[in-house]
Design a protein around this motif. Structure first.
Motif, PDB file in Angstrom:
ATOM      1  N   GLY A  19      61.579  50.784  74.245  1.00 22.52           N
ATOM      2  CA  GLY A  19      60.697  50.040  73.352  1.00 22.52           C
ATOM      3  C   GLY A  19      61.391  49.592  72.088  1.00 22.52           C
ATOM      4  N   LYS A  23      62.268  45.675  70.565  1.00 17.44           N
ATOM      5  CA  LYS A  23      61.934  45.192  69.230  1.00 17.44           C
ATOM      6  C   LYS A  23      63.167  44.677  68.484  1.00 17.44           C
ATOM      7  CE  LYS A  23      59.068  44.798  65.675  1.00 17.44           C
ATOM      8  NZ  LYS A  23      57.851  43.990  65.666  1.00 17.44           N
ATOM      9  N   PHE A  65      53.602  49.391  77.536  1.00 24.95           N
ATOM     10  CA  PHE A  65      54.595  48.330  77.393  1.00 24.95           C
ATOM     11  C   PHE A  65      54.029  46.936  77.667  1.00 24.95           C
ATOM     12  CE2 PHE A  65      57.333  52.060  78.249  1.00 24.95           C
ATOM     13  CZ  PHE A  65      58.063  52.032  77.073  1.00 24.95           C
ATOM     14  N   THR A  68      55.418  43.493  76.032  1.00 22.64           N
ATOM     15  CA  THR A  68      56.779  43.672  75.532  1.00 22.64           C
ATOM     16  C   THR A  68      57.771  43.119  76.547  1.00 22.64           C
ATOM     17  OG1 THR A  68      57.285  45.827  76.555  1.00 22.64           O
ATOM     18  CG2 THR A  68      55.989  45.844  74.512  1.00 22.64           C
ATOM     19  N   VAL A  70      59.912  44.932  78.028  1.00 24.70           N
ATOM     20  CA  VAL A  70      60.316  46.032  78.905  1.00 24.70           C
ATOM     21  C   VAL A  70      59.665  45.881  80.274  1.00 24.70           C
ATOM     22  CG1 VAL A  70      60.317  48.528  79.242  1.00 24.70           C
ATOM     23  CG2 VAL A  70      60.605  47.586  76.941  1.00 24.70           C
ATOM     24  N   ASN A 371      54.443  53.595  70.527  1.00 24.81           N
ATOM     25  CA  ASN A 371      54.672  52.699  69.393  1.00 24.81           C
ATOM     26  C   ASN A 371      56.098  52.885  68.857  1.00 24.81           C
ATOM     27  OD1 ASN A 371      51.685  51.725  68.709  1.00 24.81           O
ATOM     28  ND2 ASN A 371      51.641  53.911  69.174  1.00 24.81           N
ATOM     29  N   THR A 373      58.348  50.946  67.947  1.00 25.04           N
ATOM     30  CA  THR A 373      58.921  49.923  67.074  1.00 25.04           C
ATOM     31  C   THR A 373      58.277  49.877  65.692  1.00 25.04           C
ATOM     32  OG1 THR A 373      57.360  48.263  67.868  1.00 25.04           O
ATOM     33  CG2 THR A 373      59.415  48.495  69.085  1.00 25.04           C
TER      34      THR A 373
END
Length: 398
Positions: A19, A23, A65, A68, A70, A371, A373
């Motif tokens: 993650g 970011k 995720f 994102t 990912v 979380n 990031t």
């Protein structure tokens, strides 16, 4: 052509690293694949709770995720060729070989039977969800008055013994420790530990090195036989064996040797985090296998990878400890404050407040996975070199 980053394992360290990388780096520049055998996150620090009959909140990776960069690949890692930069996996639809430019190895560890005869056949472990669920089922079918022995006086053993004793006060719970109970704690911490064990009715066998495990008892080095309808084995962890089968530089126990940015000493395109890595902290002491070590290791690795790819500054945040958080059932806890290199100091928080503190730590660890990031700048940086040169490090000046 995108830079291919593969993260193996989605425990605390692997999920956080994936993650955080998403970011730090631009989606058009990188392809981040997170390989894991299960579709949801396992809160390993709560396995003693699961075993004692409590239900845990599901945490699907698909939700964590969503939105994102990912990509989650549900598969089991079966092999790694670090010279060809490929990973062999087995998924529901068959086997596959994945190529990478940068690899983050976060396969973690499992239980360690220490080679003690009878352990594999008769003991239960709580290093993962399958083992915790098997123990849960066994304890649920146990009649009142039956003896349960937890072997191992470390953090996992203390938490398992107190959780089981609190959830099942009708059982005869005991703990067998190689040394004294809580011998690494401060005097205040030890006093509180003994107080809680006494209140819960847990029998403590100190200086009891277990030499054998049977179906209804355990044997110790001094010839003592301790009744055990159920034996719970918590004497440490063993790392996943895959790294040792590669040409990576590893320790005798199979941990990957890394520098202070979590980069492999032998293969610069490989990073290792969590229990899988042999990293050092203050005073050049090896970091212990724990979530407390793994989370900052994941931050360090992700930030270092991003820095090397974008020409940024390498992270120089020291990896250190602040406390050891121990749950002693749902109503009691112990927070032992420690030096940077993990030695106990006199200060300790105990009682109900410590239990609340520990619960917040557990929730915070799971929140950090979902979380990873938060606190990072919103602006992602562009890769400043060709992906074909991914195996070569670009050292940025500090």
């Amino acid at each position: 052509m995108q830079h291919r980053i593969i993260v193996l394992g989605a425990g605390y360290t692997g999920a956080i690293a994936a993650g955080r990388l998403a970011k730090r780096l631009r989606r058009e520049d990188v392809a981040i694949t997170l390989v894991n055998a299960e579709p949801d996150f396992v809160e390993r620090v709560r396995m003693h709770q699961l075993a004692a009959g409590q239900d845990l909140r599901p945490r699907p990776f698909g939700e964590m995720f969503a939105g994102t960069a990912v990509e989650l690949k549900l598969a089991k890692v079966t092999g790694i060729d670090v010279d060809r930069r490929t990973v062999a996996v087995r998924a529901a639809d068959g086997t596959e070989e994945l190529a990478y430019d940068t690899l983050v190895y976060a396969l973690g560890s499992g239980w360690n039977d220490q080679g003690v005869p009878g352990t594999a056949e008769h003991a239960h472990e709580i290093a993962g969800r399958p083992g915790a669920l098997r123990l849960r089922e066994r304890l649920a079918g146990l009649d009142a008055g039956r003896p349960v022995v937890v072997v191992g006086g470390g953090l996992t053993g203390l938490e398992a013994a107190t959780e089981i004793a609190e959830a099942r006060p009708d059982l005869d719970v005991a703990l067998a420790a190689r040394g004294r109970l809580g011998d690494w704690l401060s005097p205040r911490g030890r006093r509180h530990l003994h107080k809680v064990f006494g209140r819960l009715g847990i029998t403590v066998h100190e200086h009891a090195a277990v030499t054998g495990v049977g179906g209804d008892s355990i044997a110790t080095a001094d010839g003592t036989s301790i009744p055990a309808a159920v034996t719970v084995w918590t004497t440490g962890f063993a790392v996943h064996p895959i790294a040792k089968a590669t040409t990576l530089q590893v320790t005798g126990t199979g941990q990957i040797m890394v520098d202070r940015t979590m980069r492999s000493l032998s293969h610069p395109d490989v990073y290792a985090v969590g229990d899988a890595a042999m990293a050092v902290g203050p005073a050049d002491k090896p970091l212990r296998m724990s979530c407390a070590s793994g989370t900052p290791m994941a931050w360090q690795a992700a930030d270092a990878i991003a820095a090397r790819l974008t020409g940024g500054k390498l992270p120089k945040v020291p990896l250190r400890y602040f406390n050891q958080c121990i749950s002693l059932g749902r109503k009691e806890g112990l927070i032992q404050y420690v030096t940077a290199d993990d030695r106990a100091v006199s200060a300790a928080l105990t009682g109900r407040l410590a239990a609340v503190y520990k619960e917040l730590v557990c929730k915070g660890a799971a929140w950090a996975v979902a979380n990873p990031t938060v606190g990072l700048p919103a602006r992602r940086r562009r890769i400043v070199r060709e992906p074909a040169q991914a195996g070569t490090a670009v050292e940025a000046s500090a």
